[in-house]
Design an enzyme around this catalytic site. Structure first.
Site, PDB file in Angstrom:
ATOM      1  N   TYR A   1       8.037 -13.641 -23.438  1.00 26.34           N
ATOM      2  CA  TYR A   1       8.906 -12.585 -22.923  1.00 26.34           C
ATOM      3  C   TYR A   1       9.894 -13.148 -21.910  1.00 26.34           C
ATOM      4  CZ  TYR A   1      10.220  -8.016 -21.021  1.00 26.34           C
ATOM      5  OH  TYR A   1      10.908  -6.897 -20.619  1.00 26.34           O
TER       6      TYR A   1
ATOM      7  N   HIS B   1      -8.563   7.698  -1.255  1.00 27.20           N
ATOM      8  CA  HIS B   1      -7.513   7.167  -0.390  1.00 27.20           C
ATOM      9  C   HIS B   1      -6.246   6.893  -1.214  1.00 27.20           C
ATOM     10  CE1 HIS B   1      -5.461   5.333   2.803  1.00 27.20           C
ATOM     11  NE2 HIS B   1      -5.864   4.095   2.660  1.00 27.20           N
TER      12      HIS B   1
ATOM     13  N   HIS C   1       0.813   5.840  -0.988  1.00 27.89           N
ATOM     14  CA  HIS C   1       0.065   7.024  -1.413  1.00 27.89           C
ATOM     15  C   HIS C   1       0.793   7.628  -2.621  1.00 27.89           C
ATOM     16  CE1 HIS C   1      -2.351   7.904   2.505  1.00 27.89           C
ATOM     17  NE2 HIS C   1      -2.056   6.634   2.448  1.00 27.89           N
TER      18      HIS C   1
ATOM     19  N   HIS D   1       0.862  -1.196   0.000  1.00 21.42           N
ATOM     20  CA  HIS D   1       0.000   0.000   0.000  1.00 21.42           C
ATOM     21  C   HIS D   1       0.893   1.239   0.000  1.00 21.42           C
ATOM     22  CE1 HIS D   1      -2.959   2.973   0.923  1.00 21.42           C
ATOM     23  NE2 HIS D   1      -2.514   3.194   2.140  1.00 21.42           N
TER      24      HIS D   1
ATOM     25  N   ASP E   1       0.737  -5.044 -20.260  1.00 16.21           N
ATOM     26  CA  ASP E   1       1.815  -5.999 -19.956  1.00 16.21           C
ATOM     27  C   ASP E   1       1.691  -6.567 -18.538  1.00 16.21           C
ATOM     28  OD1 ASP E   1       3.274  -6.095 -22.328  1.00 16.21           O
ATOM     29  OD2 ASP E   1       4.551  -4.405 -21.803  1.00 16.21           O
TER      30      ASP E   1
END
Lengths: 231, 231, 231, 231
Positions: free
Chosen positions: D228, D170, D96, D94, D119
């Site tokens: 890839y 958020h 910001h 998480h 991708d």
């Protein structure tokens, strides 16, 4: 010849990439020695990493190279005209710094939206028109200088109080009492250009800062009654 | 085999993250040796921090791997087609650099708004259409190269004068006489893409730089009458 | 005199350029010693690279210089008024950081669009009006402080819960329990200003975060029931 | 206890500020050990410069702290719910980060405009609604996890193929097979969010990349037929 001046011009040039104003070789700084009538300028197209003080080129105020193993900057003729037309200045900087160049490409003056601008640049920063086909063919770089100086004359702007200009579809020139001050003003201009763009994004009908506020800040830093700093 | 070429391609690749054009492994540079008909390219998906000159992969102009412990870049087929269709070029770079990719995602050509653009890229930078479902299924990477080369042919654009293209919803390719020049052009393209976006923000009805100004700057740096730099 | 305080104020000032909030000398941090009624502030116009803890200037809460070889910051009178009107604060920072200044130049409050804002700044960040000509002429810097404090009073905003303000066409001030916290809030404000501008770009009719979410985040970090961190 | 896992979680956390995704303490990474049913997460509000591997906190899949001198991240309950509802994932991040948070604050899904997005992230990145007052008061952090997992269920989105979400007003959460991959996806998301915003600026009526192109790129990197890299 002019070793100290070369050193100063070298140092001013080296600050341009350090302040993020120059990619590759897209910029140049010069300083004039008014006594001898000679100016020192960066050579054309030489990479900043390879540059030395000795590489700086000496040119007279007619634009003739006087000393140096390299060709002077391709913008030398613009510098020469500005030194002749603006007798009080000692240094000039040209860059393609990205926010100032974006305003130049948009063909717009930068309005004075705040005190950061007013602290250094009195009133709007003018953007001069494109040169005509004839002016380009006759003498592109020299006529760029003529156009800048004429614009200040026509608008009755004091080139000392507003040491910056944008050339339409091209980029900015700044100046000052020496190369270092011109470099300083190039940094200021880029920061001011960035914030002016962003504040228009936040308020598309934005208005200029009040004239009293502009005056307060400009004269807090300049002139006989300045209080800023450690005089 | 081709040790010097590998070294040069390695160095060009390493410049991509240093110039902020590449996140993780999202980019590749190659250079061709026209005499042997072989090209050297970055391996697929190997992190830049771990890369060495020996990791570079040698591929022929039919796209067949000739030497190397790794698989070549997943975009190798695009490079191969471009080397075949653009016989004068020596190096190619592909990135997902953020401003150029934003234009590609917007599906728009980058208009020539100023001299920074005109100094390196003649006229607008074209954005090619999406490949069709059939073209993707048949040979996605190869057909990307075909589409680019066809676009230059249809628009009668000189690939030497405009060494850059955008692929819609994908990203940019640039090229040059070798890998280093292609890298250089990738930096130019990103800077030009950034300033073009910002000047449209400042002036939504912005117009291209006058053709005479574009020509002046392009030919100041290119061709028989170039005056820029130290020739 | 106040050596430890000078050291802390020095360190807070030095963080401003390190966090990218200050170009050249465009910023200042101060901290007050409530017991002695003295505050320590950065000298005016001295470059950050040359600054030492001993250069800090001591001023009393009437704005009179008490110790120091340099003149105090030109914004000292604003700091003095804020310390007098906001008795709970211990440190103040002023910058021209570019996103916060862009909002100030646009003359707009920063709406609370998310939890990053709500974690530190309760409700919108107010933008105070321009000073009048008379207010500027009488005492520009002092009246800036008066205007800020009055605005919080008129809007019934708690200056502890919202430790930041924008001055129209000028820039931001932030504060906190000491100089370091004021600096921290200056970083927060710049980040919040940036994201608020960008989210308006993505959604021009954007609405504030729900009050319940703002409260949840603010009180997760502040007050008797805070759960964030390691109390 | 779980020393290797702590080391890995520590390293993933330290990458967040290095990639410019985290200011101060605004982010956290965790990884779960599915065998023991324990997860390791960053402590709450501890500065990155002071962090050590031993500071990491061990929590069980009911959210109960099992080991550690510090309180776990204030977002721990969200991580716990996601590990329970998304049984195939091993790591969660998480932040910001500013562009992703700007989209979250704008309350918008990030449309798939190009191959950089395709991708790594299959289809649009969803933005979940605000929690209600009751949901916030009952269990803010836990219900954030419930809301995310429900959103993927309702939209019938595969959480493995789209390892990212935005929480309205958020910020973003990303995940992956371990903490490092979740961190990698956080970098991708920020880059994708930036380019999507800019391409909308360049073309306000922009359309998503064709589904065939999205599929081509996604399956070039994922699944049984991936080509890839160096498998």
């Amino acid at each position: 010849m002019l070793e100290e001046l070369k050193q100063r011009v070298y140092e001013a040039n080296m600050l341009l990439p350090r302040h993020g104003l120059v990619t590759f070789t897209w910029g140049n700084a010069s300083e004039v020695d008014r006594e001898s009538g000679l100016l020192v300028i960066k050579p054309s197209g030489v990479e900043y990493e390879r540059l030395t003080p000795e590489d700086m080129v000496v040119v007279d105020l007619k634009g003739k190279k006087v000393e140096g193993k390299y060709n002077p900057s391709s913008d030398t003729a613009t510098h020469v005209v500005l030194y002749n037309r603006f007798p009080e200045i000692g240094g000039i900087v040209h860059t393609h710094s990205s926010w100032a160049t974006s305003w130049a490409q948009a063909g717009r003056d930068i309005p004075c939206y705040g005190t950061t601008h007013a602290d250094y640049l009195y009133g709007d920063v003018p953007c001069v028109r494109n040169l005509t086909k004839d002016e380009i063919e006759e003498d592109y770089e020299g006529n760029t200088g003529v156009l800048i100086a004429n614009e200040f004359a026509v608008r009755e702007k004091d080139y000392i109080a507003t040491p910056a200009v944008l050339c339409k579809n091209h980029g900015p020139f700044t100046w000052g009492k020496n190369a270092m001050e011109a470099t300083h003003n190039a940094v200021v201009l880029e920061e001011v250009a960035k914030m002016a763009a962003r504040c228009e994004m936040l308020n598309p009908r934005n208005e200029r800062a009040p004239q009293t506020l502009q005056d307060k800040h400009y004269y807090r830093k300049h002139g006989a009654n300045a209080t800023y700093g450690q005089k």
